[in-house]
Design an enzyme around this catalytic site. Structure first.
Site: not given
Length: 412
Positions: A129, A206, A209, A232, A370
């Site tokens: 991202h 990261d 998700q 999320k 993104c």
């Protein structure tokens, strides 16, 4: 909310927990397939937000009156909940942020500025991202570091052999996404972490998700940093967390200056607060922090394995159904995926697909998500992305397929 036997979720009962799902768009029942952008919120989370503002709105940590103490207790209870959710060793390893982007920038601006210099190498991947690209580019421009990128194969998997070639004695930092927001690929982050540590590099994962789909155990994975966003994960926007190993966080300077992150201030010198408060300057996003605990409790009640099983069924069903549409090509076909399907359709722009689906009450995401470098890798400007959550159903996927057939009739 009810979880029935045999680890099968009662989807209809779950859907009743989400007020926003029960509306019509363009005269049709809403189908919400934009969960990778943000998940909807259960009533428990919404009630926690209104409960704070209606019942005990007060600033935290600095007050001794009843409302301040109640707010402080609820605020810090979320920190403990996140520690348990990630299986962090120490509660002070949990830093509240405004989201994943904020957490990555915090690390880049604190650890990066102090410990990385000219010629030091930072490794990211092609599927990152923008939030995990731009902060490192900015640091490289400022500090003279070298940014290196792990390539992706045609299926949407990282090429680990190429990653190993990128690792050198100058590698100082590796920052990669656990799960691709654009493709759904689940990356082998444990392997990535171990290989980075073998050359003495620190690692940030990261997890934006990943947290709503996968069990996360930071002690087992062993990253130096892990970041995620509450919105999320069925929680509120404007709230996230950074996990960092205590000894690494203690070595880092603070980022923002102001209240809460200090012990003592004089005009000559300021001494900084202990972890985690050293990185939490100013009045925080109190209501959203408190509500996040209820989102975590909701996920725990359903069970991550049950959620994953349900979403994997949706992914398999959608993959088969979409693959049957002539002229539709899936982008991202890795074997290990979460419930995300991205696709392009011959002769039809992804934005037109999104507009026509919206006219049928179906919410999807279109564009580059993104991840412009990743889109360029696949030779496309963008995709249409449908992403599924615990409240979605196969009947809704049938409506998506019907909607795409209508798109073809209108556009071709």
């Amino acid at each position: 909310m009810q979880v029935v036997s045999h680890e099968i979720l009662d989807t209809e009962a779950i859907r009743r927990d989400f007020p926003v799902l029960h509306q019509k768009v363009s005269g049709r029942d809403l189908v919400y397939f934009d969960n990778a952008a943000t998940t909807q919120k259960p009533k428990a989370v919404i009630d926690a937000l209104t409960g704070y503002y209606e019942g005990y709105n007060a600033n935290i940590h600095r007050g001794i009156h009843h409302l301040a103490e109640k707010a402080t207790g609820a605020f810090e209870a979320t920190r403990i909940a996140i520690q348990r959710f990630l299986n962090a060793a120490h509660v002070e390893e949990i830093i509240f942020t405004y989201g994943t982007t904020d957490g990555i920038n915090l690390v880049a601006q604190t650890y990066g500025r102090k410990f990385l210099g000219e010629g030091d190498e930072i490794i990211i991947s092609t599927m990152e991202h923008h939030s995990n690209i731009v902060p490192w580019q900015m640091l490289c421009e400022e500090r003279g570091c070298v940014l290196k990128v792990i390539p992706v194969d045609d299926n949407g998997d990282l090429i680990l052999e190429e990653y190993e070639k990128l690792l050198t004695d100058r590698t100082r930092f590796v920052s990669v996404v656990y799960v691709s927001n654009a493709l759904g690929t689940i990356n082998p982050v444990k392997t990535i972490i171990d290989k980075a540590h073998a050359v003495g590099a620190k690692v940030l994962i990261d997890g934006a998700q990943a947290t709503s789909h996968l069990d996360i155990d930071v002690q087992a994975l062993d990253p130096d940093f892990f970041v995620f966003s509450a919105h999320k994960l069925y929680g509120p926007t404007g709230m996230g967390a950074l996990y960092g190993k205590r000894e690494v966080l203690e070595a880092m300077p603070p980022w923002r200056g102001g209240g809460e992150m200090i012990k003592e201030v004089t005009f000559e010198k300021t001494t900084y607060n202990d972890l985690p408060y050293k990185f939490e300057a100013g009045t925080p996003n109190i209501a959203d922090v408190i509500a996040t605990q209820y989102a975590l409790e909701y996920v725990d009640t359903l069970g991550k394995k049950n959620i994953a099983a349900h979403e994997n069924q949706l992914l398999a069903y959608a993959t088969d159904a979409l693959s049957s549409i002539d002229g539709l090509r899936l982008v991202g076909t890795a074997k290990e995926k979460i419930s995300v399907v991205s696709f392009v359709m011959d002769g039809i722009h992804h934005q037109d697909i999104g507009v026509i689906l919206d006219q049928q009450g179906i919410a999807v995401r279109t564009g580059h998500h993104c991840t412009q470098p990743l889109m360029r890798r696949f030779g496309i400007a963008g995709t249409t992305r449908a992403s599924f959550a615990v409240y979605n159903t196969t009947e809704e996927i049938d409506r998506l397929v019907q909607g795409l057939h209508r798109v073809k009739k209108m556009m071709l």
